[in-house]
Design a protein around this motif. Structure first.
Motif, short mmCIF file in Angstrom:
data_model
loop_
_atom_site.label_atom_id
_atom_site.label_comp_id
_atom_site.label_asym_id
_atom_site.label_seq_id
_atom_site.Cartn_x
_atom_site.Cartn_y
_atom_site.Cartn_z
N LEU A 1 17.23 20.27 20.43
CA LEU A 1 16.59 20.02 21.72
C LEU A 1 15.07 20.07 21.67
O LEU A 1 14.39 19.52 22.54
CB LEU A 1 17.08 21.05 22.75
CG LEU A 1 18.50 20.91 23.27
CD1 LEU A 1 18.82 22.05 24.23
CD2 LEU A 1 18.69 19.57 23.97
N THR B 1 9.17 18.57 25.76
CA THR B 1 8.13 18.07 26.66
C THR B 1 8.69 17.11 27.70
O THR B 1 8.13 16.95 28.79
CB THR B 1 7.02 17.38 25.86
OG1 THR B 1 7.61 16.35 25.03
CG2 THR B 1 6.29 18.38 24.98
N ILE B 2 9.79 16.43 27.34
CA ILE B 2 10.41 15.51 28.30
C ILE B 2 11.18 16.28 29.37
O ILE B 2 11.18 15.92 30.55
CB ILE B 2 11.37 14.54 27.55
CG1 ILE B 2 10.59 13.72 26.52
CG2 ILE B 2 12.12 13.65 28.53
CD1 ILE B 2 11.48 12.85 25.64
N ILE B 3 11.83 17.36 28.95
CA ILE B 3 12.66 18.15 29.87
C ILE B 3 11.81 18.99 30.83
O ILE B 3 12.16 19.16 32.01
CB ILE B 3 13.62 19.06 29.07
CG1 ILE B 3 14.58 18.21 28.24
CG2 ILE B 3 14.40 20.00 30.00
CD1 ILE B 3 15.44 19.01 27.30
N PRO C 1 12.61 18.57 20.07
CA PRO C 1 11.79 17.35 20.22
C PRO C 1 11.74 16.81 21.64
O PRO C 1 10.84 16.04 21.98
CB PRO C 1 12.50 16.35 19.28
CG PRO C 1 13.24 17.19 18.30
CD PRO C 1 13.68 18.39 19.08
N TYR C 2 12.71 17.22 22.47
CA TYR C 2 12.77 16.71 23.84
C TYR C 2 12.22 17.72 24.84
O TYR C 2 12.34 17.53 26.05
CB TYR C 2 14.22 16.36 24.21
CG TYR C 2 14.87 15.43 23.21
CD1 TYR C 2 14.60 14.06 23.23
CD2 TYR C 2 15.74 15.92 22.23
CE1 TYR C 2 15.19 13.20 22.31
CE2 TYR C 2 16.33 15.06 21.31
CZ TYR C 2 16.05 13.72 21.34
OH TYR C 2 16.62 12.87 20.43
N LEU D 1 12.25 25.01 24.49
CA LEU D 1 11.57 24.58 25.71
C LEU D 1 10.34 25.39 26.08
O LEU D 1 9.34 24.84 26.56
CB LEU D 1 12.57 24.62 26.88
CG LEU D 1 13.89 23.86 26.67
CD1 LEU D 1 14.86 24.17 27.79
CD2 LEU D 1 13.61 22.37 26.58
#
Length: 452
Positions: free
Chosen positions: A127, A132-134, A129-130, A315
């Protein structure tokens, strides 16, 4: 990793083990109320981030296991996480199986720890790498979580209706403090509000004693009897493979693995749903209770560990009930930690792995041994020598002190207000998870309401 730092991490883990071994044996101590204040004090004292994480991992593993002991021995919930186990534990206790029940709880807890840590680390790295998107969608995820928990809770309609009024309460107090210049505009009070939610049911119970009806309801003409056997019985093996049946081992292992993928959901909810489902497949009542309690013990560890490890590494924001609750100080403890500068930003991947492994290894091995050998001795000492009221009084005092540190004298009354409102709702079926998620979603909810 230096020898000195490793020694400090080991010392921190041992300290957590000793502290929470005794706290865990005290019935009725909520996990958040005993974990968060101590962790927050450690953060504010300026301890090294890796030592803080080591302490916390050791603390939650120790507490989750020892919390289950009053349930197995005397039928009293050690904490919220052990509450779903009461029915099964009492049934086994009445059958004279307390000793083996304790061993199965310990074995289930060990399995939950061993399985959840590597899977949590894998999920966290997938998770990451994602992250900043979440992050921008976190407030919406909090709202969704509050709605979901409301729908699976006891009083669904009241829980759903309470979300917006609670958001108004939290934001109103924040704007009051900003308007009166109690705190700077850029400071968002969260930690003490969170603690206000935590002590809500206790505050309601204490305030009810100020009424004549409340006093009369508490009157009794004899002390409550708690029966403890003279000594432990059963085989003295420590091998979990010899303690659990193949069916119990498979059930606990599968549940511990599955829980990692639902880290955003309520730990207690997962324990009830998955643990209950595991036992319901058994027709024999003893086998049903035994399977349920083993699976629930594994879930107690797995849900807490995944709920901390995944949001922390991937996160950097509290996006699970565990990280919003007991682990909140790891994410947001101004002025030391903020959502933009916490353990996620300060520790490397190797630091995380070292802290988690050291804390887990020491806490798991020591707790497993102590519970198997001395559970009844420790329980007898705690129940006869340590007043429950003294422990609760200490933590309430600590929470009020932290409220004062957050925003002065006025915030003590603000926290009491939150405690009264949230405690009342809690007793009517609006659980902690809904209230915690609403607290974090409050700015987004109010902002969207004003645009309508």
């Amino acid at each position: 990793m230096t020898i000195l730092l490793l020694s400090q991490m080991i010392l921190a883990s041992l300290s957590a083990f000793l502290l929470y071994t005794f706290i865990g044996f005290i019935p009725g101590t909520d996990e958040t109320s005993v974990l968060l204040p101590v962790t927050l004090a450690l953060v504010l004292a300026g301890a090294s981030p890796i030592i803080i994480l080591t302490f916390f991992i050791s603390a939650i593993i120790t507490l989750n296991l020892t919390n289950a002991m009053p349930t197995a021995l005397v039928g009293l919930p050690g904490g919220v996480m052990s509450s779903p186990m009461i029915e099964h534990a009492l049934f086994l206790k009445n059958k004279g199986l307390s000793a083996i029940t304790i061993k199965k709880m310990a074995a289930g807890s060990l399995i939950g720890t061993v399985i959840s840590i590597p899977i949590s680390l894998i999920v966290a790295n997938l998770l990451a790498p994602y992250g900043t998107i979440i992050q921008p969608y976190a407030p919406l995820l909090f709202v969704s979580g509050a709605v979901f928990l409301s729908l699976i809770g006891k009083n669904k309609v009241l829980a759903l209706l309470s979300i917006i009024p609670l958001a108004l309460l939290f934001q109103s107090l924040r704007y009051l403090y900003w308007g009166m210049e109690v705190v700077p505009r850029e400071t968002t009070i969260t930690t003490s509000f969170f603690l206000g939610i935590t002590i809500g049911p206790l505050i309601i119970s204490l305030f009810s004693l100020l009424t004549k009806e409340g006093q009369l309801s508490m009157l009794t003409d004899q002390p409550k009897a708690i029966t403890l056997s003279n000594k432990m019985s059963g085989k003295q093996t420590l091998n979990p493979l010899n303690i659990l049946t193949k069916s119990e081992l498979k059930s606990a292992s599968f549940a511990a693995m599955l829980a990692n993928f639902f880290f955003v959901l309520s730990p207690v909810g997962l324990i009830i749903l998955i643990g209950g489902a595991a036992g319901n497949r058994k027709k024999d009542l003893i086998e049903k209770a035994s399977t349920s309690i083993t699976t629930m013990s594994a879930l107690a560890q797995s849900t807490y560990l995944s709920g901390i490890i995944i949001p922390l590494i991937a996160l950097g924001i509290p996006l699970s009930p565990t990280s919003i609750g007991p682990g909140n100080a790891l994410f947001n403890a101004p002025p030391v930690f903020t959502v933009d500068n916490n353990l996620h930003h300060l520790l490397s991947r190797s630091d995380f792995v070292w802290a988690i492994l050291v804390g887990a290894l020491i806490a798991s091995s020591l707790s497993y041994f102590v519970i198997n050998r001395y559970a009844e001795v420790i329980s007898r000492f705690v129940l006869t020598k340590i007043p429950h009221e003294a422990v609760l009084g200490l933590f309430i005092s600590f929470i009020l002190l932290l409220a004062y540190m957050d925003a002065g004298l006025i915030n003590i009354f603000g926290v009491l207000l939150i405690g009264i409102v949230c405690g009342s709702l809690n007793k009517m079926g609006v659980n902690y998870g809904i209230q915690f998620m609403t607290l974090y979603a409050a700015p987004w909810i109010i902002e969207k309401l004003t645009l309508l």
